[in-house]
Design a protein around this motif. Structure first.
Motif, PDB file in Angstrom:
ATOM      1  N   ASP A   1     -20.715   0.461  16.277  1.00 16.75           N
ATOM      2  CA  ASP A   1     -19.393   0.705  16.871  1.00 16.75           C
ATOM      3  C   ASP A   1     -18.301   0.733  15.802  1.00 16.75           C
ATOM      4  O   ASP A   1     -17.379   1.552  15.854  1.00 16.75           O
ATOM      5  N   LEU A   2     -18.433  -0.171  14.831  1.00 16.76           N
ATOM      6  CA  LEU A   2     -17.427  -0.195  13.754  1.00 16.76           C
ATOM      7  C   LEU A   2     -17.439   1.129  12.995  1.00 16.76           C
ATOM      8  O   LEU A   2     -16.382   1.741  12.760  1.00 16.76           O
ATOM      9  N   LEU A   3     -18.635   1.602  12.635  1.00 14.83           N
ATOM     10  CA  LEU A   3     -18.726   2.852  11.858  1.00 14.83           C
ATOM     11  C   LEU A   3     -18.202   4.029  12.677  1.00 14.83           C
ATOM     12  O   LEU A   3     -17.523   4.918  12.139  1.00 14.83           O
ATOM     13  N   ALA A   4     -18.474   4.021  13.996  1.00 12.27           N
ATOM     14  CA  ALA A   4     -17.985   5.116  14.858  1.00 12.27           C
ATOM     15  C   ALA A   4     -16.453   5.116  14.908  1.00 12.27           C
ATOM     16  O   ALA A   4     -15.805   6.167  14.822  1.00 12.27           O
ATOM     17  N   GLU A   5     -15.876   3.926  15.001  1.00 11.75           N
ATOM     18  CA  GLU A   5     -14.400   3.847  15.072  1.00 11.75           C
ATOM     19  C   GLU A   5     -13.772   4.235  13.729  1.00 11.75           C
ATOM     20  O   GLU A   5     -12.703   4.820  13.678  1.00 11.75           O
ATOM     21  N   ILE A   6     -14.457   3.891  12.637  1.00  8.96           N
ATOM     22  CA  ILE A   6     -13.928   4.254  11.308  1.00  8.96           C
ATOM     23  C   ILE A   6     -13.947   5.777  11.160  1.00  8.96           C
ATOM     24  O   ILE A   6     -12.995   6.393  10.676  1.00  8.96           O
ATOM     25  N   GLU A   7     -15.032   6.376  11.626  1.00  7.07           N
ATOM     26  CA  GLU A   7     -15.167   7.839  11.602  1.00  7.07           C
ATOM     27  C   GLU A   7     -14.018   8.479  12.395  1.00  7.07           C
ATOM     28  O   GLU A   7     -13.368   9.424  11.940  1.00  7.07           O
ATOM     29  N   ARG A   8     -13.744   7.896  13.582  1.00  5.73           N
ATOM     30  CA  ARG A   8     -12.665   8.410  14.425  1.00  5.73           C
ATOM     31  C   ARG A   8     -11.317   8.287  13.699  1.00  5.73           C
ATOM     32  O   ARG A   8     -10.510   9.202  13.714  1.00  5.73           O
ATOM     33  N   ALA A   9     -11.101   7.142  13.044  1.00  2.10           N
ATOM     34  CA  ALA A   9      -9.829   6.932  12.329  1.00  2.10           C
ATOM     35  C   ALA A   9      -9.706   7.929  11.185  1.00  2.10           C
ATOM     36  O   ALA A   9      -8.634   8.485  10.940  1.00  2.10           O
ATOM     37  N   THR A  10     -10.808   8.197  10.487  1.00  2.00           N
ATOM     38  CA  THR A  10     -10.776   9.143   9.359  1.00  2.00           C
ATOM     39  C   THR A  10     -10.436  10.541   9.872  1.00  2.00           C
ATOM     40  O   THR A  10      -9.643  11.263   9.258  1.00  2.00           O
ATOM     41  N   THR A  11     -11.033  10.925  10.984  1.00  2.00           N
ATOM     42  CA  THR A  11     -10.779  12.254  11.540  1.00  2.00           C
ATOM     43  C   THR A  11      -9.311  12.387  11.932  1.00  2.00           C
ATOM     44  O   THR A  11      -8.661  13.389  11.667  1.00  2.00           O
ATOM     45  N   ARG A  12      -8.797  11.292  12.561  1.00  2.00           N
ATOM     46  CA  ARG A  12      -7.400  11.310  13.005  1.00  2.00           C
ATOM     47  C   ARG A  12      -6.467  11.505  11.813  1.00  2.00           C
ATOM     48  O   ARG A  12      -5.526  12.285  11.847  1.00  2.00           O
ATOM     49  N   ILE A  13      -6.799  10.804  10.698  1.00  2.00           N
ATOM     50  CA  ILE A  13      -5.910  10.876   9.526  1.00  2.00           C
ATOM     51  C   ILE A  13      -5.967  12.263   8.887  1.00  2.00           C
ATOM     52  O   ILE A  13      -4.948  12.812   8.477  1.00  2.00           O
TER      53      ILE A  13
ATOM     54  N   LEU B   1       0.837  -1.206   0.000  1.00  2.00           N
ATOM     55  CA  LEU B   1       0.000   0.000   0.000  1.00  2.00           C
ATOM     56  C   LEU B   1       0.868   1.250   0.000  1.00  2.00           C
ATOM     57  O   LEU B   1       0.564   2.235  -0.678  1.00  2.00           O
ATOM     58  N   ALA B   2       1.965   1.215   0.752  1.00  2.00           N
ATOM     59  CA  ALA B   2       2.866   2.383   0.805  1.00  2.00           C
ATOM     60  C   ALA B   2       3.381   2.703  -0.599  1.00  2.00           C
ATOM     61  O   ALA B   2       3.503   3.874  -0.979  1.00  2.00           O
ATOM     62  N   GLY B   3       3.613   1.664  -1.399  1.00  4.14           N
ATOM     63  CA  GLY B   3       4.079   1.849  -2.775  1.00  4.14           C
ATOM     64  C   GLY B   3       3.064   2.584  -3.637  1.00  4.14           C
ATOM     65  O   GLY B   3       3.408   3.146  -4.678  1.00  4.14           O
ATOM     66  N   LYS B   4       1.808   2.573  -3.212  1.00  4.55           N
ATOM     67  CA  LYS B   4       0.752   3.277  -3.967  1.00  4.55           C
ATOM     68  C   LYS B   4       0.362   4.561  -3.243  1.00  4.55           C
ATOM     69  O   LYS B   4      -0.688   5.153  -3.546  1.00  4.55           O
ATOM     70  N   GLY B   5       1.135   4.946  -2.219  1.00  8.97           N
ATOM     71  CA  GLY B   5       0.815   6.154  -1.441  1.00  8.97           C
ATOM     72  C   GLY B   5      -0.403   5.956  -0.550  1.00  8.97           C
ATOM     73  O   GLY B   5      -1.091   6.908  -0.179  1.00  8.97           O
ATOM     74  N   LYS B   6      -0.680   4.694  -0.184  1.00 12.93           N
ATOM     75  CA  LYS B   6      -1.845   4.395   0.672  1.00 12.93           C
ATOM     76  C   LYS B   6      -1.378   3.712   1.949  1.00 12.93           C
ATOM     77  O   LYS B   6      -0.193   3.391   2.095  1.00 12.93           O
ATOM     78  N   ALA B   7      -2.340   3.467   2.849  1.00 13.42           N
ATOM     79  CA  ALA B   7      -2.003   2.785   4.095  1.00 13.42           C
ATOM     80  C   ALA B   7      -3.232   2.097   4.660  1.00 13.42           C
ATOM     81  O   ALA B   7      -4.358   2.408   4.268  1.00 13.42           O
ATOM     82  N   VAL B   8      -2.995   1.169   5.578  1.00 13.93           N
ATOM     83  CA  VAL B   8      -4.108   0.588   6.337  1.00 13.93           C
ATOM     84  C   VAL B   8      -4.500   1.633   7.380  1.00 13.93           C
ATOM     85  O   VAL B   8      -3.693   2.000   8.223  1.00 13.93           O
ATOM     86  N   ASP B   9      -5.722   2.128   7.298  1.00  9.23           N
ATOM     87  CA  ASP B   9      -6.126   3.218   8.193  1.00  9.23           C
ATOM     88  C   ASP B   9      -6.469   2.719   9.588  1.00  9.23           C
ATOM     89  O   ASP B   9      -6.256   3.420  10.564  1.00  9.23           O
ATOM     90  N   ALA B  10      -7.037   1.526   9.686  1.00  8.17           N
ATOM     91  CA  ALA B  10      -7.315   0.956  11.002  1.00  8.17           C
ATOM     92  C   ALA B  10      -7.472  -0.553  10.874  1.00  8.17           C
ATOM     93  O   ALA B  10      -7.915  -1.053   9.845  1.00  8.17           O
ATOM     94  N   ALA B  11      -7.068  -1.252  11.928  1.00  6.71           N
ATOM     95  CA  ALA B  11      -7.293  -2.700  12.012  1.00  6.71           C
ATOM     96  C   ALA B  11      -8.359  -2.903  13.083  1.00  6.71           C
ATOM     97  O   ALA B  11      -8.111  -2.670  14.265  1.00  6.71           O
ATOM     98  N   LEU B  12      -9.541  -3.257  12.632  1.00  4.61           N
ATOM     99  CA  LEU B  12     -10.686  -3.372  13.534  1.00  4.61           C
ATOM    100  C   LEU B  12     -10.790  -4.820  14.000  1.00  4.61           C
ATOM    101  O   LEU B  12     -11.009  -5.718  13.188  1.00  4.61           O
TER     102      LEU B  12
END
Ligand code: AMP
Length: 220
Positions: free
Chosen positions: A206-218, A100-111
């Motif tokens: 809960d999953l959607l809330a944590e994803i939202e939190r991860a997006t905000t953090r990024i 993913l790093a090679g494409k300028g991407k990353a794993v945003d969260a491991a749920l």
């Protein structure tokens, strides 16, 4: 968004991964499905994977990683992927980060969906099938109208050999996410524990809330 869903069998991981992918407009990629398709198509990869799948063992990392990378190189995977059943080893986790790093991407969260072992055994060993029409029942959540009999055809229900409690416990031991992989994501503040013992809708919330939190953090 690239997200990983982790957890042993019986946590509702696959169902949740599909729901989340739908909600986010991301692609759901399950390595188990990719392997099963390869087996169905009779490809060389399928033949190799089948030997391991039949024994309930992991397919070797190099085979799994190559297959997964082929899939995520496709155009439909470019706006985001929900990974289901991958990674299952530290080597797979590291390889995914590199790719993913090679494409300028990353794993945003491991749920990480957690459910106590006893509850998983109760869930999986409560599954009963009709040998005739294939209908599936669940003792606690979706019981047949008449105990042990199929609603549609009246046949006596049967339990799959690998759904018996002792076998479920053995499967669980083999298929638990390895500690070193969880520690890898935890050490990088990317691991989020989700209580999978709740009702399915609450797990999704809960999953959607944590994803939202991860997006905000990024984005900050
Ligand atoms: P699943 O549908 O996720 O339970 O996967 C079914 C089978 O496919 C597993 O028991 C493994 O044999 C194989 N498999 C799926 N994903 C992986 C993976 N990430 N690494 C190795 N083997 C895998």
């Amino acid at each position: 968004m690239n997200l990983i869903l982790l957890g042993p069998p019986g946590t509702g991981k696959g169902t949740q991964a599909r729901l989340i992918a739908d909600r986010l407009g991301a692609l759901h990629v399950a390595t188990g499905d990719l392997f099963r398709n390869a087996v169905k198509q009779g490809s060389e990869l399928g033949a190799r994977a089948k030997e391991y799948m039949d024994r309930g063992e992991l397919v070797p990392d190099d085979v799994t990683i190559d297959m997964l990378f082929d899939r995520i190189d496709q155009p439909d995977a470019q706006s985001g992927v929900i990974f289901d059943g991958f990674p299952r080893t530290l080597q797979q986790a590291e390889a995914l980060d590199k790719a993913l790093a090679g494409k300028g991407k990353a794993v945003d969260a491991a749920l990480h969906i957690t459910v106590p072992d006893d509850e998983i055994v109760r869930r999986l060993s409560g599954r009963w099938l009709c040998p005739d029409c294939g209908a599936i029942y669940q003792e606690q959540t979706q019981p047949p109208i008449k105990a042990q009999l199929c609603d549609d055809c009246g046949n006596e229900l049967q339990q799959r050999d690998d759904d018996r409690p002792a076998v479920v416990r053995a499967r669980l031991e083999k298929q638990r996410p390895p500690t070193e992989m969880l520690d890898y994501y935890r050490g990088q503040n990317r691991l989020v524990d989700i209580d999978g013992a709740q009702a399915p809708d609450d797990v999704t919330r809960d999953l959607l809330a944590e994803i939202e939190r991860a997006t905000t953090r990024i984005s900050n």
